[in-house]
Design an enzyme around this catalytic site. Structure first.
Site, PDB file in Angstrom:
ATOM      1  N   THR A   1      61.321 -35.845 -29.911  1.00  0.00           N
ATOM      2  CA  THR A   1      62.769 -35.699 -29.723  1.00  0.00           C
ATOM      3  C   THR A   1      63.131 -34.482 -28.877  1.00  0.00           C
ATOM      4  O   THR A   1      62.324 -33.579 -28.679  1.00  0.00           O
ATOM      5  CB  THR A   1      63.472 -35.577 -31.090  1.00  0.00           C
ATOM      6  OG1 THR A   1      63.053 -34.377 -31.731  1.00  0.00           O
ATOM      7  CG2 THR A   1      63.165 -36.776 -31.976  1.00  0.00           C
ATOM      8  N   ASP A   2      64.370 -34.506 -28.414  1.00  0.00           N
ATOM      9  CA  ASP A   2      64.902 -33.326 -27.736  1.00  0.00           C
ATOM     10  C   ASP A   2      65.615 -32.461 -28.780  1.00  0.00           C
ATOM     11  O   ASP A   2      65.523 -32.720 -29.979  1.00  0.00           O
ATOM     12  CB  ASP A   2      65.818 -33.729 -26.576  1.00  0.00           C
ATOM     13  CG  ASP A   2      67.036 -34.541 -27.015  1.00  0.00           C
ATOM     14  OD1 ASP A   2      67.374 -34.540 -28.223  1.00  0.00           O
ATOM     15  OD2 ASP A   2      67.645 -35.183 -26.144  1.00  0.00           O
ATOM     16  N   PHE A   3      66.349 -31.476 -28.353  1.00  0.00           N
ATOM     17  CA  PHE A   3      66.993 -30.541 -29.272  1.00  0.00           C
ATOM     18  C   PHE A   3      68.012 -31.200 -30.195  1.00  0.00           C
ATOM     19  O   PHE A   3      68.360 -30.663 -31.234  1.00  0.00           O
ATOM     20  CB  PHE A   3      67.660 -29.398 -28.491  1.00  0.00           C
ATOM     21  CG  PHE A   3      68.790 -29.862 -27.622  1.00  0.00           C
ATOM     22  CD1 PHE A   3      70.093 -29.881 -28.098  1.00  0.00           C
ATOM     23  CD2 PHE A   3      68.553 -30.303 -26.319  1.00  0.00           C
ATOM     24  CE1 PHE A   3      71.127 -30.322 -27.300  1.00  0.00           C
ATOM     25  CE2 PHE A   3      69.586 -30.750 -25.529  1.00  0.00           C
ATOM     26  CZ  PHE A   3      70.878 -30.762 -26.016  1.00  0.00           C
ATOM     27  N   SER A   4      68.464 -32.411 -29.841  1.00  0.00           N
ATOM     28  CA  SER A   4      69.493 -33.077 -30.646  1.00  0.00           C
ATOM     29  C   SER A   4      68.924 -34.032 -31.699  1.00  0.00           C
ATOM     30  O   SER A   4      69.678 -34.624 -32.459  1.00  0.00           O
ATOM     31  CB  SER A   4      70.441 -33.853 -29.715  1.00  0.00           C
ATOM     32  OG  SER A   4      69.752 -34.943 -29.122  1.00  0.00           O
TER      33      SER A   4
END
Length: 160
Positions: A34-37
């Protein structure tokens, strides 16, 4: 200590399963995907798709390591020539994804595989990947005749 038979069973499960349509593989979304979100980073979908194609081939008896070792008379590897991807919806951390793969078209030297990534019944990604084989000099190589039959559209139900 795990016995050899248990290890074989676990390894077989890791490769997913052949279906009437082609192949199905389950994958969990981890934090690293995943990314930061907390949403799956777009490039990670390529890895899920690659796992699906690789394990589909593995269960059909086509192993990357054997090809690289010269099983066909010379070292050969798969290369992706073209990829079309439609991002429909996002996967999130801890989702269980189903990666579905089937042969869409095959010729003597290229194969197109249709792929889908789903969360339950929801389609998240659809893709068409065209792949070919090359030798160590980068020259294209034809598939063995038995592969054409093995991968041929129509030899399996073609609905993903």
């Amino acid at each position: 200590m795990i016995e050899n038979n248990s290890q074989s069973s676990i390894a077989a499960g890791l490769a997913g399963e052949l279906t009437n349509a082609g192949h199905r593989l389950l994958a969990r979304v981890y934090y690293a995907d995943t990314d930061f979100s907390g949403i799956v980073y777009h490039a990670r979908y390529l890895e899920f798709l690659e796992r699906g194609r690789t394990d589909y081939l593995r269960l059909l008896g086509v192993h990357h390591s054997e090809l690289a070792d010269g099983k066909l008379g010379e070292s050969t590897v798969w290369v992706v020539r073209r990829m079309e991807i439609d991002f429909k919806s996002a996967a999130r951390i801890d989702d269980i994804l189903t990666v579905e793969t089937r042969t869409a078209e095959i010729s003597g030297a290229r194969v197109k595989m249709a792929q889908a990534i789903k969360r339950g019944d929801e389609l998240l990604i659809s893709a068409v990947v065209e792949a070919a084989m090359i030798n160590s000099a980068g020259r294209p190589r034809r598939f063995p005749a038995e592969w054409i039959k093995l991968f041929r559209p129509g030899s399996q139900d073609q609905t993903i």
